[in-house]
Structure formats: structure tokens, C-alpha cells
Design a protein around this motif. Structure first.
Motif, PDB file in Angstrom:
ATOM      1  N   SER A 109       0.872  -1.184   0.000  1.00 20.34           N
ATOM      2  CA  SER A 109       0.000   0.000   0.000  1.00 20.34           C
ATOM      3  C   SER A 109       0.902   1.224   0.000  1.00 20.34           C
ATOM      4  CB  SER A 109      -0.924  -0.006   1.228  1.00 20.34           C
ATOM      5  OG  SER A 109      -0.180   0.021   2.432  1.00 20.34           O
ATOM      6  N   ASN A 110       0.286   2.399  -0.088  1.00 20.98           N
ATOM      7  CA  ASN A 110       1.044   3.641  -0.002  1.00 20.98           C
ATOM      8  C   ASN A 110       2.165   3.686  -1.042  1.00 20.98           C
ATOM      9  OD1 ASN A 110       1.829   6.148   1.025  1.00 20.98           O
ATOM     10  ND2 ASN A 110       3.158   5.251   2.595  1.00 20.98           N
ATOM     11  N   TRP A 115       4.437  -2.516   3.335  1.00 23.80           N
ATOM     12  CA  TRP A 115       4.194  -3.920   2.994  1.00 23.80           C
ATOM     13  C   TRP A 115       3.711  -4.652   4.241  1.00 23.80           C
ATOM     14  CZ3 TRP A 115       4.179  -6.362  -1.655  1.00 23.80           C
ATOM     15  CH2 TRP A 115       4.714  -5.651  -2.746  1.00 23.80           C
ATOM     16  N   VAL A 116       2.556  -5.309   4.122  1.00 21.02           N
ATOM     17  CA  VAL A 116       1.986  -6.084   5.227  1.00 21.02           C
ATOM     18  C   VAL A 116       2.132  -7.564   4.920  1.00 21.02           C
ATOM     19  CG1 VAL A 116      -0.089  -6.587   6.553  1.00 21.02           C
ATOM     20  CG2 VAL A 116       0.347  -4.240   5.758  1.00 21.02           C
ATOM     21  N   GLU A 175      11.514   3.602   3.271  1.00 20.31           N
ATOM     22  CA  GLU A 175      11.825   5.003   2.983  1.00 20.31           C
ATOM     23  C   GLU A 175      11.188   5.445   1.671  1.00 20.31           C
ATOM     24  OE1 GLU A 175      13.290   7.072   4.887  1.00 20.31           O
ATOM     25  OE2 GLU A 175      14.342   5.861   6.383  1.00 20.31           O
ATOM     26  N   GLY A 176      11.146   4.520   0.722  1.00 20.77           N
ATOM     27  CA  GLY A 176      10.526   4.806  -0.573  1.00 20.77           C
ATOM     28  C   GLY A 176       9.856   3.551  -1.089  1.00 20.77           C
ATOM     29  N   ARG A 470      13.968   1.963  -7.914  1.00 23.91           N
ATOM     30  CA  ARG A 470      13.323   1.061  -6.958  1.00 23.91           C
ATOM     31  C   ARG A 470      11.860   1.428  -6.736  1.00 23.91           C
ATOM     32  NH1 ARG A 470      16.936   1.192  -2.142  1.00 23.91           N
ATOM     33  NH2 ARG A 470      18.219  -0.207  -3.414  1.00 23.91           N
ATOM     34  N   SER A 471      11.559   2.709  -6.742  1.00 25.86           N
ATOM     35  CA  SER A 471      10.194   3.154  -6.449  1.00 25.86           C
ATOM     36  C   SER A 471       9.469   3.713  -7.668  1.00 25.86           C
ATOM     37  CB  SER A 471      10.222   4.216  -5.346  1.00 25.86           C
ATOM     38  OG  SER A 471      11.034   5.315  -5.724  1.00 25.86           O
TER      39      SER A 471
END
Length: 535
Positions: A109-110, A115-116, A175-176, A470-471
Motif C-alpha cells: 500500500s502507499n 508492505w503487510v 523510505e521509498g 526502486r520506487s
């Protein structure tokens, strides 16, 4: 319709719901001829995992300086030990897909910053302790600690916070954004360990959640295991006992499999493949993945801190000759990046570093260096490493570059030579994504940056690109970032990636495995002890 019916009957036979005679009768009734029904029954039973037996594996890796601490694992022997005795949040399955392991599922999410991971319930460590979120958090914090020497420290540097939501859910805040994070947590170093008082009290404890329990361990010699009767995975860990033996000498390893002293060996020398293939009791297994053989130059050590010297050596190697003479065609030439066409965002427009005596001589003269360059080497690095180094020295001589080979002892090579000597031989099993490969060996924050390429304009830009890619969710932008990262690494970095090598194994015909065999690591993803069985 008949095929579906026979598949169902075959499944029932493999699961023991019907016996061989019942299966043959139903197959004949479905229209199969008697010989075909008999053959099909035999094939189904041969492919059905059976429990029992002692599996003996001969490994080309292992050193007396090895330890059980997963964070310090640096060779194929300790990696196989980790996978036999422990598990991770996720794993790359034998069909190459990422699947949950100790996690039952995971969701981002986000913008992939959060990460869950939901954990499997009821999983027990070998000491009877039930695994909970506390164990996962303590394990990750062990590798993330500011004083940690874990090889996974750089991989996890982007984690900002880890918290739990009850005993069976762990939440990672990054962080990202990182779309590849579920791959990262499958890294073999991050084996989930039992916690005590909120931390990991003994990282060298043999206790894990894996399919096998460590009975004894002699670093650089052997490891003995017995099956875990409470293993949570169905259809895995079939052997009663497992013995992993270090056989770093190529001839000794070959003789052991030919004589029946072991059931399986890794790293078959390409020169002996044909010989072993003629042994009636043996089978040869080749898998092609991301393994590559390198000669890393540490750019913080003279004379390899000189750009032109590094470039001279990059043009001084006959890479196709290495593939032809060392791998006997079982691979392809390298191009000084740890990325090939099997990986996403491979740069197809990189210049090719082929042998060019004139270019090599030009850069060598420009470097101002004189005298012999020392190359530390041992066949512990990869099969044929000494011969490969001799070929490198011979081709460099054609460009006026003198290379002196320093033959290092096999025992202790990974602790005393690799990542320490200015220039040496090395192998990398590779990683399935660029971010993972770079985070493991090329970014400035990883312990395993064996070229020490961490500072300077090109290295700084490379590190920025890796973080940005990465993001990045725009595929076109991500491609541009990774293409530029590869260009910088190939041009300025210290990695001489000489060749990409197939994994070559030999095993007794009494061993059986599923049709798909993993190629992310050798030895079925280093999980041969968990996935294979005696037919």
C-alpha cells in the motif's frame, strides 16, 4: 475427456487413494492398451515423492571459517545448510515464481512504501517454540543493526520501521516505494530465527523452522541432519537423513559421485561432463539462470583505482575463448554488468567489451602503470578459475599487460581473499531482479561490494539511479534509469564479468525430482535436500 479422467486417477494413485492394480484396471477401462497402462502406472509412481533414505550431497563449497550465522553465509555450502534448516518469509519456487513461505500472504500500500505480511500460524521452531511476529522483527533487526556485519544489511537499508499487528502480522515501512520488496525478503541470509527478549541471542544457533534438524556441523567438512517431524510444508523434506559434504577438489567430487559415495554433486567441471554422462548409474542435470563468473577489481586499491587501467583490462579479455575453453560452450560471454537478457530492463544497447589489443594497450599506456598486476585465484572461486586466469593473463600479454597469478588456498578463500585482495576470481549466483543484484553487490551500503565502487561521480550517480528506479512505477522511466545504471557500472565500475555459466550437476538415477528445477541458484535453488526424493 479421457485425458482429464486419467489425470484424476493418476493423482489418486500418487496420493495413495487407489493402488497400482486399481489404476491399471481403470486405465484399461478408459481405453488404454495394457502395455500403456502398465507404463503409465510405473511413471506415476516413479514421480510420486516417497519418504525415507539418507541423501548425501557433495558440495564444491565450504570452508573451515564458515559459521551457522545466516548473515555471514558466503558460499553454496552454507546456503544449502540455511535452506535445509530454516525458512524465509517468501521463496522462489522450483518453477521460478515467488511464493509465500513463512508468510501466508503479503500486500503493498502507499505506493509500495508499506508492505503487510501475514504469517502462517502454528509453525514451530526445532526447539518447540511457536514462530510469531516477534521472531520476524528480531531477525530483520539483527541484520539491520548499525553494527551488523550481515551481508543482508545493504538489502534492508531502505526499511524505516518494522512493527507488528498482533502475533501473526508484520508491517514494513520503507523510505521509498519498492515493488521488489517481496523478492528481497526471500534472500537466503534472512532466515527467520527464534527471538529471545526481543532480540536474537545467538545467531549461530542451529535452530530453525526448516525441514531438517541439524545434528552436527563441522565447518568446511560436513553437516548432518535428520528430518523435522513437525515440518509445516506438505510434500517437502522427504529424506530421513541428509549429509552435506564439502568436496572442494574437482577430482574428489567427481570420483565420489562415480563411486556412489554421494548421491548428488554440484559444479561439475564442463571438461568432465561427457565422462560422467557415460556412467550408467548417473544423470547430468543442467540449468541456466543468472550465475556469472567475475574478476572483481577493488577500485579503492592501487593500481585499480585508475580508470584507464580498469578499462585496459576490460578490453584485454577474450570472453568467447573463456566460454569455449572453460565452460565448453555451457554459457555465454559476459559484458562487465551483472545483468543479462533473462532479467527485466536489460540494456540491449551497451557497447560490447570484446578483446581489442589496441584499445587495451592505449588505455594501459594512458594509466601510467608498469610492472606485473597480481591476480589472486583458486578453483574455489569457480570450476576452472585457475585455467580461466591463465587465459586472461595470456590475452592481456598480447596487449603488453603483464599479469602475475597468485594461487591461493581453497580453504578460507572466501574469508581471506575475496572482498579483500585487490584483484581476484569470484562467482555470483545472480539475483532475479536488478535492484536485488545491485543491492547485494554494487551499492555503497552493502558489505558484499567486492569492487569497493562506492564513491566518485559515476558511483554516486549509479547509487541515485538504483534508489530512484526502486520506487519508479512508470515502466519507461524505470527502463531509462536501469539502462543508465548499467552504462555507468560497465564503464567506470571494477567488475570484470567474464562469462555467464550454466549450472551443471550430476546425480544418481535413484534420485527423483519434479519436472521443473529451479535455476535461481544451483542445486534446484539450493533446495535439493527439501525438494528431491529417492524413487
Amino acid at each position: 475427456m479421457r485425458d482429464e479422467y486419467l489425470k484424476k486417477q493418476a493423482r489418486w494413485l500418487s496420493e495413495g487413494q487407489i493402488d497400482r492394480r486399481q489404476f491399471i484396471k481403470t486405465a484399461i477401462a478408459a481405453g488404454l492398451a495394457v502395455p500403456s497402462a502398465l507404463t503409465l502406472a510405473t511413471d506415476v509412481l516413479a514421480a510420486t515423492p516417497k519418504k525415507g533414505g539418507k541423501f548425501r550431497m557433495g558440495s564444491s563449497y565450504g570452508s573451515t571459517t564458515d559459521a551457522l550465522d545466516p548473515g555471514t553465509s558466503e558460499n553454496g555450502m552454507t546456503q544449502n545448510i540455511i535452506y535445509a534448516r530454516g525458512n524465509h518469509l517468501t521463496e522462489v519456487n522450483n518453477d521460478g515464481k515467488l511464493i509465500p513461505e513463512l508468510a501466508s500472504g503479503y500486500e503493498p500500500s502507499n505506493g509500495a512504501k508499506t508492505w503487510v505480511f501475514d504469517l502462517r500460524q502454528g509453525v514451530e521452531f526445532h526447539n518447540g517454540k511457536t514462530m510469531t511476529a516477534d521472531d520476524v522483527i528480531a531477525t530483520f533487526n539483527y541484520h539491520r543493526d548499525e553494527n551488523s556485519k550481515s551481508a543482508a544489511k545493504g538489502l534492508l537499508s531502505a526499511i524505516k520501521e518494522i512493527k507488528k499487528d498482533g502475533d501473526n502480522r508484520v508491517i514494513f515501512e520503507l523510505e521509498g516505494g519498492n515493488a521488489d520488496f517481496p523478492y528481497i525478503v526471500s534472500d537466503y541470509h534472512i532466515m527467520i530465527m527464534p527471538s529471545e527478549d526481543g532480540g536474537i541471542s545467538d545467531a549461530n544457533s542451529p535452530i530453525g523452522t526448516g525441514g531438517y534438524i541439524v545434528e552436527s556441523y563441522e565447518p568446511g567438512v560436513r553437516a548432518l541432519f535428520k528430518r523435522n517431524p513437525n515440518y509445516f510444508k506438505e510434500g517437502r523434506a522427504h529424506f530421513d537423513e541428509v549429509e552435506m559434504i564439502t568436496l572442494s577438489d574437482t577430482t574428489a567430487r567427481q570420483n565420489a559421485i562415480m563411486n556412489g559415495d554421494v548421491d548428488f554433486i554440484d559444479n561439475v567441471d564442463p571438461k568432465t561432463v561427457a565422462l560422467l554422462g557415460r556412467v550408467p548409474s548417473l544423470e547430468i542435470l543442467k540449468t541456466t539462470g543468472t550465475q556469472h563468473y567475475t574478476f572483481p577489481m577493488r577500485v579503492n586499491s592501487a593500481p585499480f583505482d585508475n580508470y584507464d587501467l580498469r578499462m585496459a583490462l576490460k578490453y584485454a579479455i577474450k570472453r568467447q575463448e573463456l566460454v569455449d575453453k572453460i565452460l565448453l560452450g555451457n554459457g555465454e560471454p559476459g559484458n562487465d554488468v551483472p545483468v543479462n537478457a533473462s532479467m527485466p530492463f536489460f540494456n540491449t544497447e551497451l557497447p560490447t567489451h570484446e578483446f581489442d589489443a589496441e584499445k587495451a594497450a592505449f588505455h594501459y599506456k594512458k594509466s601510467g602503470h608498469s610492472g606485473a598486476l597480481q591476480l589472486s585465484v583458486s578453483d574455489a572461486a569457480f570450476p576452472g578459475a585457475v585455467d580461466a586466469a591463465q587465459l586472461v593473463a595470456a590475452s592481456a600479454k598480447e596487449a603488453g599487460i603483464d599479469i602475475e597469478l597468485v594461487r591461493e588456498p581453497s580453504d578460507g578463500y572466501w574469508s581471506n581473499v575475496w572482498n579483500k585482495k585487490p584483484w581476484c576470481a569470484c562467482y555470483w549466483g545472480g539475483r532475479p531482479t536488478q535492484d536485488w543484484m545491485y543491492s547485494a553487490a554494487y551499492t555503497k551500503d552493502t558489505e558484499w561490494n567486492d569492487t569497493a565502487w562506492k564513491t566518485g561521480e559515476a558511483a554516486d550517480k549509479f547509487n541515485e539511479l538504483v534508489v530512484a528506479a526502486r520506487s519508479e512505477t512508470d515502466e519507461a522511466k524505470r527502463k531509462d534509469q536501469y539502462w543508465e545504471a548499467q552504462r555507468l557500472l560497465q564503464d567506470d565500475g571494477g567488475a570484470l564479468v567474464g562469462m555467464w555459466a550454466s549450472f551443471i550437476h550430476a546425480h544418481g538415477k535413484g534420485l527423483a525430482h519434479e519436472e521443473e528445477v529451479a535455476a535461481n541458484w544451483q542445486s534446484d535453488g539450493a533446495k535439493v535436500s527439501e525438494r528431491w526424493w529417492f524413487a
